[in-house]
Write an enzyme that holds these catalytic residues in place. Structure first.
Site, PDB file in Angstrom:
ATOM      1  N   GLY A   1       0.937  -1.098  -0.054  1.00  9.42           N
ATOM      2  CA  GLY A   1       0.027  -0.043   0.046  1.00  9.42           C
ATOM      3  C   GLY A   1       0.654   1.133   0.012  1.00  9.42           C
ATOM      4  O   GLY A   1       1.958   1.371  -0.449  1.00  9.42           O
ATOM      5  N   SER A   2       0.404   2.260   0.508  1.00 14.02           N
ATOM      6  CA  SER A   2       1.057   3.509   0.186  1.00 14.02           C
ATOM      7  C   SER A   2       2.202   3.887   1.534  1.00 14.02           C
ATOM      8  O   SER A   2       2.089   3.087   2.353  1.00 14.02           O
ATOM      9  CB  SER A   2       0.090   4.644   0.352  1.00 14.02           C
ATOM     10  OG  SER A   2      -0.756   4.505   1.860  1.00 14.02           O
TER      11      SER A   2
ATOM     12  N   GLU B   1       5.442  -3.344   0.794  1.00 11.02           N
ATOM     13  CA  GLU B   1       5.547  -3.164  -0.461  1.00 11.02           C
ATOM     14  C   GLU B   1       4.902  -1.524  -0.775  1.00 11.02           C
ATOM     15  O   GLU B   1       3.763  -1.750  -0.623  1.00 11.02           O
ATOM     16  CB  GLU B   1       5.077  -4.249  -1.466  1.00 11.02           C
ATOM     17  CG  GLU B   1       5.764  -5.677  -1.247  1.00 11.02           C
ATOM     18  CD  GLU B   1       6.938  -5.639  -2.052  1.00 11.02           C
ATOM     19  OE1 GLU B   1       7.298  -4.810  -2.816  1.00 11.02           O
ATOM     20  OE2 GLU B   1       7.644  -6.345  -2.067  1.00 11.02           O
ATOM     21  N   LEU B   2       5.480  -0.603  -1.080  1.00 14.43           N
ATOM     22  CA  LEU B   2       5.089   0.731  -1.150  1.00 14.43           C
ATOM     23  C   LEU B   2       5.140   1.208  -2.526  1.00 14.43           C
ATOM     24  O   LEU B   2       5.321   0.543  -3.592  1.00 14.43           O
ATOM     25  CB  LEU B   2       5.856   1.506  -0.171  1.00 14.43           C
ATOM     26  CG  LEU B   2       5.915   0.928   1.437  1.00 14.43           C
ATOM     27  CD1 LEU B   2       6.533   1.723   2.396  1.00 14.43           C
ATOM     28  CD2 LEU B   2       4.594   0.445   1.991  1.00 14.43           C
TER      29      LEU B   2
ATOM     30  N   CYS C   1       1.811   0.418  -8.990  1.00 13.86           N
ATOM     31  CA  CYS C   1       2.808   1.091  -8.310  1.00 13.86           C
ATOM     32  C   CYS C   1       4.072   1.133  -9.019  1.00 13.86           C
ATOM     33  O   CYS C   1       4.673   1.943  -8.803  1.00 13.86           O
ATOM     34  CB  CYS C   1       3.083   0.096  -7.128  1.00 13.86           C
ATOM     35  SG  CYS C   1       3.263  -1.696  -7.673  1.00 13.86           S
TER      36      CYS C   1
ATOM     37  N   GLU D   1       4.103  10.205  -6.027  1.00 12.40           N
ATOM     38  CA  GLU D   1       3.693   9.295  -6.701  1.00 12.40           C
ATOM     39  C   GLU D   1       2.232   9.635  -7.375  1.00 12.40           C
ATOM     40  O   GLU D   1       1.328   9.902  -6.650  1.00 12.40           O
ATOM     41  CB  GLU D   1       3.427   7.891  -5.879  1.00 12.40           C
ATOM     42  CG  GLU D   1       2.686   6.639  -6.748  1.00 12.40           C
ATOM     43  CD  GLU D   1       2.354   5.435  -5.818  1.00 12.40           C
ATOM     44  OE1 GLU D   1       2.073   5.744  -4.565  1.00 12.40           O
ATOM     45  OE2 GLU D   1       2.861   4.425  -6.191  1.00 12.40           O
TER      46      GLU D   1
END
Ligand code: NAD
Length: 477
Positions: free
Chosen positions: A228-229, A248-249, A284, A378
């Protein structure tokens, strides 16, 4: 026939209420989703902890067979899975079908890796007093894994946690994104049909911060795996205590196109359109920052503009649709503000830049200042920047000028340049002669800086879900 209704009903019984699940494109209500209570989460953790006794007794062969069969079940219901993703995430069907195909593969890779969890032998006589001993390592499952997942790949990013957890012999609780819970429930049904004990995978729906805290507070949860963020990732890591954690960003993926690519520009422009605008850029590793060598910048920008304008807007369930509405209006408004800010700082809009219906036009910006949010942050939407650079050195410096470090790509015929980029890019994965938007499900995948902590990619995710144990045998007496 797989369905999610019966599980939704089961969750309702002790929930704190429910909320409407809305199709982001049509704005129609799809289902009502339980706002699960803290008690439900606690009960799920207890149940998964009990089921762990069953899972840890299963052989690798048995776990592998379940994963293989689940891959067949998902394949069998491919259209249903894809339609569910298209409805709840607003993902165009062509990409939703691709996500299901990848899920089938991720489960197969998990089945393979379940059989390959190998330790090593350690030469203890390498130490001064170690003579007369043999030693080896084994891997043991850790217990209950807590998984918290995002909306943008509601199936495959869940299976990237579920597949490795089961392969390792763990049980797992999934807290899916509020906006996309149905795909994870269907995945659970597929695994149960494949033979997984019912309580080895439990999906708990509802509010992230509240339910996340219950997961993180529990001593029975041995590992938290989050996609996520970065903001939420930071919160989770600060609450995780001594639990194992994988994060996992986000990313603002960069690509360099060298002047040696003059003959390939048409092909690269087509690939870059896919990399920038698949699922409206809500990926992502979406291609967000493109740096082009000055000698080829003008023709590239013209080709990129032409191909971007060819994208078809429509309902995600229509097989011809390329672009649909974003997940919510907040995302759309944020991007409109960022586009306006970039223009104030000197950028020009090549195409797009405006909203229409519930969507945002696929947007290409040039000459974007490194101070602009659309450069620094992002985007997670259909906005890409194309900046012209003097040479590869400037490109490399600009690409590394980022708070993120997940994937980066370079197109070049120059071997030395390719290798230099391979070594000098400060990211987890470098893709040479491919877009940064490339991922195969078995490759190691992890970010640096604000992009993450730890690795996924089936084999690598498993390594972060097991305890290593060393056993030494003394025959010296
Ligand atoms: P998000 O961070 O808003 O939400 C992700 C999950 O976290 C949801 O299930 C949410 O309910 C939960 N959550 C929210 N607050 C929480 C808290 N305080 N404690 C515990 N859980 C909490 O992300 P999103 O909008 O669903 O997804 C978009 C983000 O995900 C982007 O930044 C994107 O780059 C990233 N992403 C990364 C990868 C990767 O593999 N690196 C893949 C896909 C998406």
């Amino acid at each position: 026939m797989l369905n999610y209704q019966s599980y939704l009903e089961q969750l309702t019984e002790s929930a704190d209420g429910s909320y409407p699940l809305i199709n982001p494109h049509t704005k129609e209500e799809i289902e009502r989703i339980s706002e699960c209570s803290d008690e439900q989460m606690k009960q799920a953790i207890n149940q998964a902890n009990q089921a762990f006794e069953t899972l840890r007794r299963m052989t690798a062969h048995e776990r592998s067979q379940i994963l293989d069969r689940a891959s067949e079940v998902v394949h069998h219901y491919k259209e249903f899975f894809a339609e569910t993703i298209a409805k709840e995430a607003g993902k165009p069907l062509k990409y939703a079908l691709g996500e299901v195909d990848r899920t089938v593969e991720t489960l197969k890779f998990s089945a393979i890796e379940a059989r390959k969890l190998e330790g090593e032998s350690i030469p203890l006589d390498a130490a001064p007093n170690g003579a007369g001993r043999d030693a080896y390592t084994i891997f043991e499952p850790i217990g209950v894994v807590g998984a918290i997942t995002p909306f943008n790949f509601p199936l495959n990013l869940v299976v990237h946690k579920v597949g490795p957890a089961i392969a390792a012999g763990n049980t797992i609780i999934v807290k899916p994104a509020e906006k996309t819970p149905l795909s994870s429930i269907l995945l659970r049904e597929a695994l149960i049909e494949a033979g997984l004990p019912e309580l080895a995978l439990i999906v708990i729906t509802g509010d992230g911060p509240r339910l996340g805290k219950v997961l993180l507070d529990s001593e029975q949860i041995k590992k938290v795996t989050f996609t996520g963020s970065p903001e939420v990732g930071r919160t989770i890591k600060s609450q995780a205590g001594l639990k194992k954690v994988t994060l996992e960003l986000g990313n603002n993926s960069a690509l360099y196109i060298d002047h040696s690519q003059e003959q390939r520009l048409e092909d690269i422009a087509q690939q870059a359109v896919t990399g920038s605008f698949s699922y409206n850029g809500q990926v992502c590793i979406s291609t967000q920052r493109i740096y082009v060598h000055q000698k080829i910048a003008d023709p590239f920008i013209q080709l990129f503009k032409k191909k971007t304008k060819e994208l078809i807007y429509g309902n995600p369930l229509d097989s011809t649709t390329d672009i649909s509405n974003l997940i919510d209006e907040t995302s759309q408004n944020r991007l409109l503000e960022w586009i306006a800010e970039a223009k104030e700082l000197g950028a020009s809009v090549v195409t797009g830049g405006k909203s229409y219906e519930g969507g945002l036009e696929p947007t290409v910006l040039v000459n974007v200042s490194p101070e602009a949010k659309i450069y620094k942050e992002e985007a997670f939407g259909p906005v890409v920047i194309v900046n012209t650079v003097q040479d590869g050195e400037e490109a490399l410096e600009s690409m590394n000028h980022s708070q993120y470090g997940l994937n980066a790509g370079i197109f070049t015929n120059d071997m030395k340049q390719a290798l230099q980029f391979g070594h000098k890019l400060n990211v987890g994965q470098v893709l040479i002669n491919d877009l940064p938007t490339l991922r195969f499900d078995h490759m190691p995948y992890g970010g640096r800086k604000n992009s993450g902590y730890g690795y996924e990619g089936v084999k690598y995710a498993i390594q972060e879900m097991v305890n290593r144990k060393m056993i030494s045998l003394n025959y010296s007496f």
